[in-house]
Design a protein around this motif. Structure first.
Motif, PDB file in Angstrom:
ATOM      1  N   SER A 126      82.702  58.109  19.402  1.00  0.00           N
ATOM      2  CA  SER A 126      81.493  58.621  20.050  1.00  0.00           C
ATOM      3  C   SER A 126      81.153  57.909  21.357  1.00  0.00           C
ATOM      4  CB  SER A 126      80.289  58.491  19.108  1.00  0.00           C
ATOM      5  OG  SER A 126      80.480  59.251  17.947  1.00  0.00           O
ATOM      6  N   TYR A 127      81.576  56.651  21.489  1.00  0.00           N
ATOM      7  CA  TYR A 127      81.183  55.852  22.653  1.00  0.00           C
ATOM      8  C   TYR A 127      82.384  55.234  23.326  1.00  0.00           C
ATOM      9  CZ  TYR A 127      76.481  56.219  20.817  1.00  0.00           C
ATOM     10  OH  TYR A 127      75.296  56.709  20.356  1.00  0.00           O
ATOM     11  N   ARG A 128      82.222  55.028  24.619  1.00  0.00           N
ATOM     12  CA  ARG A 128      83.203  54.254  25.368  1.00  0.00           C
ATOM     13  C   ARG A 128      82.456  53.137  26.077  1.00  0.00           C
ATOM     14  NH1 ARG A 128      84.743  54.581  30.472  1.00  0.00           N
ATOM     15  NH2 ARG A 128      83.388  55.639  31.928  1.00  0.00           N
ATOM     16  N   VAL A 129      83.168  52.075  26.396  1.00  0.00           N
ATOM     17  CA  VAL A 129      82.577  50.937  27.079  1.00  0.00           C
ATOM     18  C   VAL A 129      82.733  51.152  28.579  1.00  0.00           C
ATOM     19  CG1 VAL A 129      82.691  48.439  27.424  1.00  0.00           C
ATOM     20  CG2 VAL A 129      83.088  49.410  25.147  1.00  0.00           C
ATOM     21  N   VAL A 130      81.607  51.281  29.268  1.00  0.00           N
ATOM     22  CA  VAL A 130      81.628  51.429  30.724  1.00  0.00           C
ATOM     23  C   VAL A 130      81.759  50.056  31.369  1.00  0.00           C
ATOM     24  CG1 VAL A 130      80.321  52.203  32.744  1.00  0.00           C
ATOM     25  CG2 VAL A 130      80.233  53.529  30.615  1.00  0.00           C
ATOM     26  N   TYR A 131      80.974  49.104  30.849  1.00  0.00           N
ATOM     27  CA  TYR A 131      81.027  47.744  31.374  1.00  0.00           C
ATOM     28  C   TYR A 131      80.546  46.776  30.300  1.00  0.00           C
ATOM     29  CZ  TYR A 131      80.364  43.632  34.250  1.00  0.00           C
ATOM     30  OH  TYR A 131      80.446  42.365  34.745  1.00  0.00           O
ATOM     31  N   HIS A 132      81.206  45.645  30.210  1.00  0.00           N
ATOM     32  CA  HIS A 132      80.780  44.597  29.287  1.00  0.00           C
ATOM     33  C   HIS A 132      80.698  43.282  30.040  1.00  0.00           C
ATOM     34  CE1 HIS A 132      80.328  42.137  25.732  1.00  0.00           C
ATOM     35  NE2 HIS A 132      81.364  41.413  26.117  1.00  0.00           N
ATOM     36  N   GLN A 133      79.527  42.671  30.018  1.00  0.00           N
ATOM     37  CA  GLN A 133      79.352  41.339  30.589  1.00  0.00           C
ATOM     38  C   GLN A 133      79.435  40.337  29.454  1.00  0.00           C
ATOM     39  OE1 GLN A 133      78.896  39.800  33.758  1.00  0.00           O
ATOM     40  NE2 GLN A 133      79.267  38.102  32.351  1.00  0.00           N
ATOM     41  N   PRO A 134      80.559  39.594  29.367  1.00  0.00           N
ATOM     42  CA  PRO A 134      80.657  38.575  28.317  1.00  0.00           C
ATOM     43  C   PRO A 134      79.568  37.520  28.522  1.00  0.00           C
ATOM     44  CG  PRO A 134      82.782  38.923  29.380  1.00  0.00           C
ATOM     45  CD  PRO A 134      81.757  39.648  30.197  1.00  0.00           C
ATOM     46  N   GLU A 135      79.329  36.761  27.483  1.00  0.00           N
ATOM     47  CA  GLU A 135      78.277  35.749  27.532  1.00  0.00           C
ATOM     48  C   GLU A 135      78.498  34.778  28.680  1.00  0.00           C
ATOM     49  OE1 GLU A 135      76.211  32.455  24.623  1.00  0.00           O
ATOM     50  OE2 GLU A 135      77.488  33.987  23.773  1.00  0.00           O
ATOM     51  N   SER A 145      74.317  38.301  27.943  1.00  0.00           N
ATOM     52  CA  SER A 145      75.413  39.235  27.694  1.00  0.00           C
ATOM     53  C   SER A 145      74.834  40.624  27.498  1.00  0.00           C
ATOM     54  CB  SER A 145      76.209  38.837  26.451  1.00  0.00           C
ATOM     55  OG  SER A 145      77.265  39.759  26.244  1.00  0.00           O
ATOM     56  N   ALA A 146      75.512  41.617  28.032  1.00  0.00           N
ATOM     57  CA  ALA A 146      75.070  43.004  27.881  1.00  0.00           C
ATOM     58  C   ALA A 146      76.279  43.930  27.958  1.00  0.00           C
ATOM     59  CB  ALA A 146      74.069  43.372  28.975  1.00  0.00           C
ATOM     60  N   THR A 147      76.112  45.117  27.407  1.00  0.00           N
ATOM     61  CA  THR A 147      77.183  46.113  27.426  1.00  0.00           C
ATOM     62  C   THR A 147      76.591  47.465  27.776  1.00  0.00           C
ATOM     63  OG1 THR A 147      78.316  44.888  25.682  1.00  0.00           O
ATOM     64  CG2 THR A 147      79.077  47.133  26.105  1.00  0.00           C
ATOM     65  N   LEU A 148      77.271  48.184  28.660  1.00  0.00           N
ATOM     66  CA  LEU A 148      76.879  49.552  29.010  1.00  0.00           C
ATOM     67  C   LEU A 148      77.845  50.492  28.310  1.00  0.00           C
ATOM     68  CD1 LEU A 148      75.055  51.439  30.665  1.00  0.00           C
ATOM     69  CD2 LEU A 148      76.723  51.226  32.540  1.00  0.00           C
ATOM     70  N   PHE A 149      77.302  51.307  27.405  1.00  0.00           N
ATOM     71  CA  PHE A 149      78.080  52.286  26.651  1.00  0.00           C
ATOM     72  C   PHE A 149      77.791  53.678  27.194  1.00  0.00           C
ATOM     73  CE2 PHE A 149      77.317  48.866  23.554  1.00  0.00           C
ATOM     74  CZ  PHE A 149      78.591  48.655  23.058  1.00  0.00           C
ATOM     75  N   GLU A 150      78.762  54.568  27.066  1.00  0.00           N
ATOM     76  CA  GLU A 150      78.576  55.982  27.410  1.00  0.00           C
ATOM     77  C   GLU A 150      78.915  56.827  26.193  1.00  0.00           C
ATOM     78  OE1 GLU A 150      79.960  59.297  30.711  1.00  0.00           O
ATOM     79  OE2 GLU A 150      81.276  57.598  30.302  1.00  0.00           O
ATOM     80  N   HIS A 151      78.015  57.743  25.857  1.00  0.00           N
ATOM     81  CA  HIS A 151      78.300  58.691  24.778  1.00  0.00           C
ATOM     82  C   HIS A 151      79.305  59.697  25.331  1.00  0.00           C
ATOM     83  CE1 HIS A 151      77.703  61.902  21.819  1.00  0.00           C
ATOM     84  NE2 HIS A 151      77.397  60.894  21.008  1.00  0.00           N
ATOM     85  N   VAL A 152      80.440  59.849  24.679  1.00  0.00           N
ATOM     86  CA  VAL A 152      81.538  60.638  25.253  1.00  0.00           C
ATOM     87  C   VAL A 152      81.234  62.124  25.331  1.00  0.00           C
ATOM     88  CG1 VAL A 152      83.322  58.957  24.658  1.00  0.00           C
ATOM     89  CG2 VAL A 152      82.782  60.771  23.048  1.00  0.00           C
ATOM     90  N   VAL A 153      80.370  62.642  24.481  1.00  0.00           N
ATOM     91  CA  VAL A 153      80.054  64.069  24.509  1.00  0.00           C
ATOM     92  C   VAL A 153      78.920  64.370  25.485  1.00  0.00           C
ATOM     93  CG1 VAL A 153      79.229  66.038  23.148  1.00  0.00           C
ATOM     94  CG2 VAL A 153      80.897  64.455  22.164  1.00  0.00           C
ATOM     95  N   SER A 154      77.818  63.625  25.365  1.00  0.00           N
ATOM     96  CA  SER A 154      76.638  63.924  26.185  1.00  0.00           C
ATOM     97  C   SER A 154      76.673  63.263  27.555  1.00  0.00           C
ATOM     98  CB  SER A 154      75.361  63.484  25.457  1.00  0.00           C
ATOM     99  OG  SER A 154      75.289  62.064  25.405  1.00  0.00           O
ATOM    100  N   GLY A 155      77.460  62.192  27.697  1.00  0.00           N
ATOM    101  CA  GLY A 155      77.481  61.447  28.948  1.00  0.00           C
ATOM    102  C   GLY A 155      76.304  60.492  29.099  1.00  0.00           C
ATOM    103  N   GLU A 156      75.440  60.428  28.085  1.00  0.00           N
ATOM    104  CA  GLU A 156      74.295  59.523  28.132  1.00  0.00           C
ATOM    105  C   GLU A 156      74.780  58.079  28.193  1.00  0.00           C
ATOM    106  OE1 GLU A 156      70.623  61.386  25.654  1.00  0.00           O
ATOM    107  OE2 GLU A 156      72.334  60.675  24.475  1.00  0.00           O
ATOM    108  N   LEU A 157      74.102  57.292  29.034  1.00  0.00           N
ATOM    109  CA  LEU A 157      74.405  55.876  29.151  1.00  0.00           C
ATOM    110  C   LEU A 157      73.405  55.083  28.326  1.00  0.00           C
ATOM    111  CD1 LEU A 157      75.146  55.645  32.974  1.00  0.00           C
ATOM    112  CD2 LEU A 157      76.794  55.724  31.089  1.00  0.00           C
ATOM    113  N   HIS A 158      73.893  54.045  27.667  1.00  0.00           N
ATOM    114  CA  HIS A 158      73.069  53.190  26.824  1.00  0.00           C
ATOM    115  C   HIS A 158      73.382  51.741  27.173  1.00  0.00           C
ATOM    116  CE1 HIS A 158      72.091  56.565  24.126  1.00  0.00           C
ATOM    117  NE2 HIS A 158      73.321  56.959  24.426  1.00  0.00           N
TER     118      HIS A 158
END
Length: 121
Positions: free
Chosen positions: A65-74, A80-93
Protein backbone atom coordinates in the motif's frame (compact mmCIF):
# COMPACT_ATOMS: atom_id res chain seq x y z
CA UNK A 1 -9.25 5.39 3.30
CA UNK A 2 -12.76 6.54 3.90
CA UNK A 3 -13.75 5.68 7.45
CA UNK A 4 -12.45 7.32 10.59
CA UNK A 5 -11.33 4.00 12.06
CA UNK A 6 -9.43 3.11 8.89
CA UNK A 7 -7.66 6.49 8.94
CA UNK A 8 -6.70 6.00 12.60
CA UNK A 9 -5.51 2.44 11.90
CA UNK A 10 -3.39 3.48 8.91
CA UNK A 11 -1.97 6.44 10.83
CA UNK A 12 -0.91 4.12 13.65
CA UNK A 13 0.81 1.79 11.18
CA UNK A 14 2.60 4.71 9.49
CA UNK A 15 3.78 6.09 12.83
CA UNK A 16 5.12 2.69 13.86
CA UNK A 17 6.78 2.07 10.48
CA UNK A 18 8.82 5.26 10.93
CA UNK A 19 10.89 3.38 13.54
CA UNK A 20 11.97 0.64 11.09
CA UNK A 21 15.53 0.82 9.70
CA UNK A 22 14.30 2.14 6.35
CA UNK A 23 17.70 3.67 5.61
CA UNK A 24 19.07 0.21 4.79
CA UNK A 25 19.28 -0.46 1.07
CA UNK A 26 18.18 -4.03 1.66
CA UNK A 27 14.93 -2.77 3.23
CA UNK A 28 13.97 -0.14 0.64
CA UNK A 29 14.84 -0.04 -3.05
CA UNK A 30 13.45 2.68 -5.34
CA UNK A 31 10.86 3.43 -2.67
CA UNK A 32 9.60 -0.15 -2.49
CA UNK A 33 9.73 -1.86 0.88
CA UNK A 34 11.41 -5.24 0.47
CA UNK A 35 10.42 -8.54 2.09
CA UNK A 36 13.69 -8.43 4.08
CA UNK A 37 12.27 -5.54 6.13
CA UNK A 38 9.89 -7.99 7.79
CA UNK A 39 12.39 -9.74 10.08
CA UNK A 40 16.00 -9.73 8.79
CA UNK A 41 18.48 -8.28 11.27
CA UNK A 42 21.30 -7.05 9.06
CA UNK A 43 23.12 -5.26 11.89
CA UNK A 44 22.79 -5.45 15.67
CA UNK A 45 20.80 -2.19 15.65
CA UNK A 46 18.46 -3.13 12.79
CA UNK A 47 14.79 -2.53 13.55
CA UNK A 48 12.35 -4.58 11.46
CA UNK A 49 8.59 -4.44 10.98
CA UNK A 50 8.32 -7.58 13.11
CA UNK A 51 10.27 -5.82 15.87
CA UNK A 52 7.71 -3.01 15.77
CA UNK A 53 4.84 -5.46 16.31
CA UNK A 54 3.49 -5.81 12.77
CA UNK A 55 1.95 -9.15 11.93
CA UNK A 56 3.10 -10.69 8.65
CA UNK A 57 -0.34 -9.92 7.17
CA UNK A 58 -0.09 -6.26 8.25
CA UNK A 59 3.42 -6.03 6.84
CA UNK A 60 2.39 -7.48 3.46
CA UNK A 61 -0.58 -5.11 3.25
CA UNK A 62 1.57 -2.15 4.30
CA UNK A 63 4.35 -2.79 1.80
CA UNK A 64 1.80 -3.22 -1.00
CA UNK A 65 0.00 0.00 0.00
CA UNK A 66 2.87 2.41 0.69
CA UNK A 67 6.20 3.36 -0.73
CA UNK A 68 8.97 5.31 0.96
CA UNK A 69 9.46 8.70 -0.69
CA UNK A 70 12.12 9.84 1.76
CA UNK A 71 13.54 8.59 5.04
CA UNK A 72 15.67 10.73 7.34
CA UNK A 73 17.58 8.34 9.60
CA UNK A 74 18.08 9.42 13.18
CA UNK A 75 20.38 12.43 13.45
CA UNK A 76 22.73 13.18 16.35
CA UNK A 77 19.95 15.13 18.09
CA UNK A 78 17.46 12.25 17.72
CA UNK A 79 15.36 13.60 14.85
CA UNK A 80 13.97 11.09 12.37
CA UNK A 81 11.05 11.19 9.96
CA UNK A 82 9.72 9.30 6.96
CA UNK A 83 7.59 10.48 4.04
CA UNK A 84 5.33 7.70 2.76
CA UNK A 85 3.14 7.73 -0.35
CA UNK A 86 -0.03 5.67 -0.67
CA UNK A 87 0.49 3.87 -3.99
CA UNK A 88 -3.16 3.98 -5.08
CA UNK A 89 -4.31 7.43 -3.94
CA UNK A 90 -0.95 9.22 -4.16
CA UNK A 91 -1.58 10.72 -0.71
CA UNK A 92 1.58 11.70 1.14
CA UNK A 93 1.96 10.91 4.83
CA UNK A 94 4.74 12.36 6.98
CA UNK A 95 5.61 10.29 10.06
CA UNK A 96 7.87 11.65 12.80
CA UNK A 97 9.54 9.39 15.30
CA UNK A 98 9.19 10.04 19.01
CA UNK A 99 11.49 9.18 21.86
CA UNK A 100 13.42 5.92 21.59
CA UNK A 101 14.62 5.37 25.13
CA UNK A 102 14.97 6.86 28.59
CA UNK A 103 17.79 9.17 27.51
CA UNK A 104 15.57 10.65 24.77
CA UNK A 105 12.87 11.21 27.36
CA UNK A 106 15.31 12.94 29.71
CA UNK A 107 16.55 15.17 26.88
CA UNK A 108 12.94 16.05 26.04
CA UNK A 109 12.30 17.02 29.66
CA UNK A 110 15.48 19.13 29.74
CA UNK A 111 14.41 20.96 26.59
CA UNK A 112 10.95 21.56 28.01
CA UNK A 113 12.43 22.96 31.22
CA UNK A 114 14.70 25.29 29.21
CA UNK A 115 11.68 26.56 27.27
CA UNK A 116 9.67 26.95 30.48
CA UNK A 117 12.50 29.04 31.97
CA UNK A 118 12.54 31.28 28.89
CA UNK A 119 8.78 31.76 28.96
CA UNK A 120 8.76 32.42 32.70
CA UNK A 121 11.48 35.07 32.46
Amino acid sequence: MNTTMEVVYQSALLADAAYVSLNLGEFVSSGQISPQAWNQHLTPDTVTFEDRGFTLEQFDEFRNSYRVVYHQPETSNGFSATLFEHVVSGELHLAFRGSNDLMDGLQDVALALDVADLIGS
